[in-house]
Scaffold this active site. Structure first.
Site, mmCIF file in Angstrom:
data_model
loop_
_atom_site.group_PDB
_atom_site.id
_atom_site.type_symbol
_atom_site.label_atom_id
_atom_site.label_comp_id
_atom_site.label_asym_id
_atom_site.label_seq_id
_atom_site.Cartn_x
_atom_site.Cartn_y
_atom_site.Cartn_z
ATOM 1 C CE LYS A 112 2.523 1.556 5.587
ATOM 2 N NZ LYS A 112 1.371 2.529 5.000
ATOM 3 C CD GLU A 126 -4.700 4.628 16.892
ATOM 4 O OE1 GLU A 126 -5.628 4.097 16.428
ATOM 5 O OE2 GLU A 126 -4.418 5.834 16.736
ATOM 6 N NE ARG A 159 3.933 9.681 2.188
ATOM 7 C CZ ARG A 159 4.242 10.386 3.443
ATOM 8 N NH1 ARG A 159 5.001 11.422 3.572
ATOM 9 N NH2 ARG A 159 3.582 9.672 4.637
ATOM 10 C CE LYS A 189 0.211 11.129 3.932
ATOM 11 N NZ LYS A 189 -0.311 9.977 3.098
ATOM 12 C CB SER A 222 8.247 1.984 -0.060
ATOM 13 O OG SER A 222 7.874 3.046 0.772
ATOM 14 C CE LYS A 255 0.138 4.807 6.810
ATOM 15 N NZ LYS A 255 -0.554 4.819 5.555
HETATM 16 C C1 PBG Z 1 -1.596 5.304 2.065
HETATM 17 C C2 PBG Z 1 -0.638 4.439 2.274
HETATM 18 C C3 PBG Z 1 0.970 4.729 2.396
HETATM 19 C C4 PBG Z 1 1.562 3.253 2.588
HETATM 20 C C5 PBG Z 1 0.639 2.312 2.620
HETATM 21 N N1 PBG Z 1 -0.693 2.988 2.376
HETATM 22 C C6 PBG Z 1 1.482 5.875 2.486
HETATM 23 C C7 PBG Z 1 1.369 7.037 3.733
HETATM 24 O O1 PBG Z 1 0.723 6.776 4.579
HETATM 25 O O2 PBG Z 1 1.964 8.008 3.166
HETATM 26 C C8 PBG Z 1 3.045 2.963 2.593
HETATM 27 C C9 PBG Z 1 3.394 1.758 2.209
HETATM 28 C C10 PBG Z 1 5.078 1.807 1.898
HETATM 29 O O3 PBG Z 1 5.681 2.653 2.198
HETATM 30 O O4 PBG Z 1 5.556 0.855 1.291
HETATM 31 N N2 PBG Z 1 -2.173 5.673 3.173
#
Ligand code: PBG
Length: 341
Positions: free
Chosen positions: A261, A246, A216, A230, A287, A206
């Site tokens: 992701k 990972e 968000r 992050k 998203s 990720k």
């Molecule tokens: C939470 C999480 C996130 C997403 C899925 N779980 C956001 C992030 O890590 O800030 C993102 C999913 C998306 O953008 O569709 N940890």
């Protein structure tokens, strides 16, 4: 002619367009196929009843109250979608430094899981995110100590979170927090209370990505995170080999499925992971990818349906066994009508 000389044949003997000439022939030689079985639908859940709220940065995606969620999941099942991933929108008043709402067995997501399972049983898989960002006042996925996200202390909370979600009846817990050692810790915590059948889908590779912006907004954590980033726990977009490390760790720690992701900008990672481990590999069309495609389609710059199906098929070609996508219901509807790409 054996295959090698056929492959080295030259024009005009070799004409790759011959196989493409008619639809029946293109169908015969098609290497990959998208079906509803490949789709996982992420859904945002908020409190209340009969409450549906549009998300500005994700046109066509709504936050749903639990009753509407149960109905919507029924529709997804009807279309053949095997699983949904639930994301809670936590009321601002319930967000704290220590994200304690995450471990409340009666929090919104646990209520949602119970309702979906009561209505639909095993006709659908329910996946829950394990991470603290929906519940923390600072918007981070873990506990913050002296300005840093504290890895080992966070693990304890994640384990309790995974257990309450699993006890509520979710089938798959999906740690998305990127703490070190979390897959092993969560596996142990589940097993210790007799939940050894609960699956773990690890958000293994990720990345710290700008493409999570609309998500968000959707869960209301953007304001909490503010200027924070992050970068100290999610992966550096510059790194590819590191993704393999990972993923290797997560298999070793007991993951049942891994995920890459975001999706489209990271197809190379997806392909490498699938090739290296030959094990269940998922991808999240996040998203921001969804928002981009919608925005271009709204302006008439892209054909929405074709761009959607092509993007999803590309994940299959790159090696995905399944795809988390906000297009799941729309795509499954098109596939049902017999549309391919
Ligand atoms: C939470 C999480 C996130 C997403 C899925 N779980 C956001 C992030 O890590 O800030 C993102 C999913 C998306 O953008 O569709 N940890």
């Amino acid at each position: 002619m054996d295959w090698q000389s056929a492959a080295t044949g030259r024009f005009p003997a070799t004409r790759l367009r011959r196989n493409r000439r008619h639809g029946w022939s293109r169908r015969l030689v098609r290497e990959h196929r998208l079906t509803a079985d490949d789709l996982i639908w992420p859904v945002f859940v908020h409190a209340g009843q009969q409450r549906r709220e549009a998300i500005d940065s994700m046109p066509g995606v709504d936050r749903l109250s639990i009753d509407l969620l149960v109905e919507a999941v029924g529709g997804a099942i009807e279309l053949g979608i095997p699983a949904v991933a639930l994301f809670p929108v936590t009321e601002a008043g319930k967000k704290t430094e220590d994200a304690r709402e995450a471990v409340n067995p009666n929090n919104l997501v646990c209520q949602a899981v119970r309702a979906v399972k009561a209505a639909h049983g095993n006709s659908v898989g329910v996946i829950c995110d394990v991470a603290l960002d929906p519940y923390s006042s600072h918007g981070h996925d873990g506990l913050v100590r002296d300005g840093d996200v504290a890895n080992d202390e966070t693990l304890e909370v994640l384990c309790r979170q995974a257990v309450v979600q699993a006890e509520a009846g979710c089938d798959v817990v999906a740690p998305s927090d990127m703490m070190d050692g979390r897959i092993g810790a969560v596996r142990q915590a589940l097993d210790a209370v007799g939940l050894e059948r609960v699956q773990i889908m690890s958000y293994a590779a990720k990345y710290a990505s700008a493409f999570y912006g609309p998500f968000r907004d959707a869960v209301g954590s953007a304001a909490n995170l503010g200027q924070g980033s992050k970068d100290t726990y999610q992966m550096d977009p510059a790194n590819g080999d590191e993704a393999l490390r990972e993923v290797a760790l997560d298999w070793d720690e007991g993951a049942d499925m891994v995920m890459v992701k975001p999706g489209m900008p990271y197809l190379d990672i997806l392909a490498r992971v699938k090739r290296a481990f030959a094990a269940p590999t998922f991808v999240y069309q996040v998203s921001g990818e969804y928002a981009m495609l919608c925005a271009a389609a709204e302006r008439g710059w892209l054909n929405r349906q074709r761009a959607m199906l092509e993007s999803l098929l590309a994940f299959k070609r790159a090696g995905a066994d399944g795809i988390l996508t906000y297009f799941a219901v729309e795509a499954a509807g098109l596939l049902r009508q017999g549309r391919e790409v």
